[in-house]
Enzyme design. Structure first.
Site, PDB file in Angstrom:
ATOM      1  N   SER A  11       6.641   6.263  29.974  1.00 17.73           N
ATOM      2  CA  SER A  11       7.212   5.144  30.225  1.00 17.73           C
ATOM      3  C   SER A  11       7.718   5.020  31.592  1.00 17.73           C
ATOM      4  O   SER A  11       8.310   3.892  32.269  1.00 17.73           O
ATOM      5  CB  SER A  11       8.067   4.575  29.113  1.00 17.73           C
ATOM      6  OG  SER A  11       9.081   5.795  28.906  1.00 17.73           O
ATOM      7  N   SER A 131       8.756  21.942  30.116  1.00 20.62           N
ATOM      8  CA  SER A 131      10.031  22.352  29.820  1.00 20.62           C
ATOM      9  C   SER A 131      11.240  22.141  30.832  1.00 20.62           C
ATOM     10  O   SER A 131      11.268  21.060  31.219  1.00 20.62           O
ATOM     11  CB  SER A 131       9.861  24.213  29.452  1.00 20.62           C
ATOM     12  OG  SER A 131      11.003  24.522  28.858  1.00 20.62           O
ATOM     13  N   TYR A 145      20.215  20.744  23.493  1.00 17.47           N
ATOM     14  CA  TYR A 145      19.174  20.740  24.349  1.00 17.47           C
ATOM     15  C   TYR A 145      18.345  21.957  24.734  1.00 17.47           C
ATOM     16  O   TYR A 145      17.254  22.004  24.821  1.00 17.47           O
ATOM     17  CB  TYR A 145      19.380  19.787  25.566  1.00 17.47           C
ATOM     18  CG  TYR A 145      18.208  19.807  26.607  1.00 17.47           C
ATOM     19  CD1 TYR A 145      17.102  18.789  26.273  1.00 17.47           C
ATOM     20  CD2 TYR A 145      18.525  19.878  28.049  1.00 17.47           C
ATOM     21  CE1 TYR A 145      16.000  18.635  27.175  1.00 17.47           C
ATOM     22  CE2 TYR A 145      17.621  19.826  28.915  1.00 17.47           C
ATOM     23  CZ  TYR A 145      16.311  19.222  28.471  1.00 17.47           C
ATOM     24  OH  TYR A 145      15.409  19.105  29.407  1.00 17.47           O
ATOM     25  N   LYS A 149      14.566  23.512  24.119  1.00 13.47           N
ATOM     26  CA  LYS A 149      13.734  23.843  25.284  1.00 13.47           C
ATOM     27  C   LYS A 149      13.302  25.513  25.151  1.00 13.47           C
ATOM     28  O   LYS A 149      12.387  25.848  25.334  1.00 13.47           O
ATOM     29  CB  LYS A 149      14.284  23.509  26.717  1.00 13.47           C
ATOM     30  CG  LYS A 149      14.186  22.039  27.000  1.00 13.47           C
ATOM     31  CD  LYS A 149      12.829  21.668  27.020  1.00 13.47           C
ATOM     32  CE  LYS A 149      12.773  20.134  27.328  1.00 13.47           C
ATOM     33  NZ  LYS A 149      11.527  19.657  27.350  1.00 13.47           N
TER      34      LYS A 149
END
Length: 280
Positions: A11, A131, A145, A149
């Site tokens: 997007s 990543s 977060y 990852k």
């Protein structure tokens, strides 16, 4: 025969630029996003567009089956969809942690499970997992977060030798800060937290968009990340990892600094912020 790529999270930002790069290189591109209206311009540019919410197993199955029916092959999967849940670990709700892993870890895993059988049958293919430098070096305020990852890094490192005998390559692309709307989304996630009084200094850093990876010093254009992804997909023997940008390359060296020294550095940095708040 034209090669085919499936890209998630198209997007905006890295995903959108990646779709354009693959189109320009002559690939058959399947660009996906949760809202098809967000990627209509990619359809106008020549991509095949599809609705794909990576948290929906039926979506993943449907899109992969469509590509195999229409093209007979998937040469590359780019797991790009993701977002950052920032905030002190204590303040982030368990539900928010689950949502973070649902998108950043379980989503890519769903796509892998759908795509790998087709790549194994053809004994060729490339998986590119987007990543972050945050998957190699944890920092205060980004623990959740970081965790997502770090998980993808571990999964990718295990997967790479598992599928190598089938001619499948697994690549990690690890950008530092990228000039996209990523930081704005991260800022929204921080604003939604019920803040305790224990981490005011840390929040003063997190509330600064550039400090959490926006268009600040050292940020790279999404096009640069997209070109790295394309290069990895085109190589017959790609590297396991591609850090993107000078910040990412320098930050990687932080992994070799003893943990106690890193912790002291973070405490010092936060104390300096407390004495001189950002923007003052």
């Amino acid at each position: 025969m034209t090669e085919t790529v499936l890209i998630t999270g198209c997007s905006s930002g890295i995903g959108r630029e990646t779709a354009h790069c693959f189109l320009e290189d002559g690939w058959e591109v399947y660009a996906t996003a949760r809202n098809p209206a967000d990627i209509q311009s990619l359809g106008d540019a020549g991509a095949n567009v599809a609705t794909l919410d990576v948290t929906d197993e039926d979506d993943a199955e449907r899109v992969v089956e469509r590509i195999v029916d229409e093209e007979g092959r998937i040469d590359c999967l780019v797991n790009n969809a993701g977002y950052a849940q920032l905030g002190p670990v204590e303040d982030v709700t368990t539900e928010s942690v689950e949502s973070q892993f649902e998108v950043n870890v379980f989503g890519p895993h769903r796509l892998l499970r759908e795509v790998l059988p087709h790549m194994r049958d053809r004994r060729t293919g490339t998986v590119v997992n987007v990543s972050s430098v945050s998957g190699r070096l944890a920092t205060p305020g980004m623990g959740v977060y970081n965790g997502s990852k770090f998980a993808m890094e571990g999964i990718s490192d295990a997967l790479r030798p598992e599928v190598s005998e089938y001619g499948i390559d697994v690549v990690l692309v690890e950008p530092g800060p990228v000039d996209t709307a990523f930081a704005e989304r991260a800022s929204d996630e921080v604003e939604g937290l019920e803040r305790s009084d224990a981490y005011e200094t840390l929040y003063s850093v997190l509330d600064d968009t550039e400090a959490v990876g926006g268009g600040g010093p050292g940020a790279v254009a999404p096009r640069r990340v997209a070109e790295t992804i394309l290069d990895a997909a085109n190589l017959t023997d790609p590297a396991a990892r591609y850090p993107v940008g000078q910040v990412a390359k320098v930050a990687m060296l932080g992994r070799f600094v003893p943990a106690k020294l890193r912790d002291k550095f973070y405490r010092l940095a936060l104390s300096l912020v407390a004495k001189n708040p950002l923007g003052d």
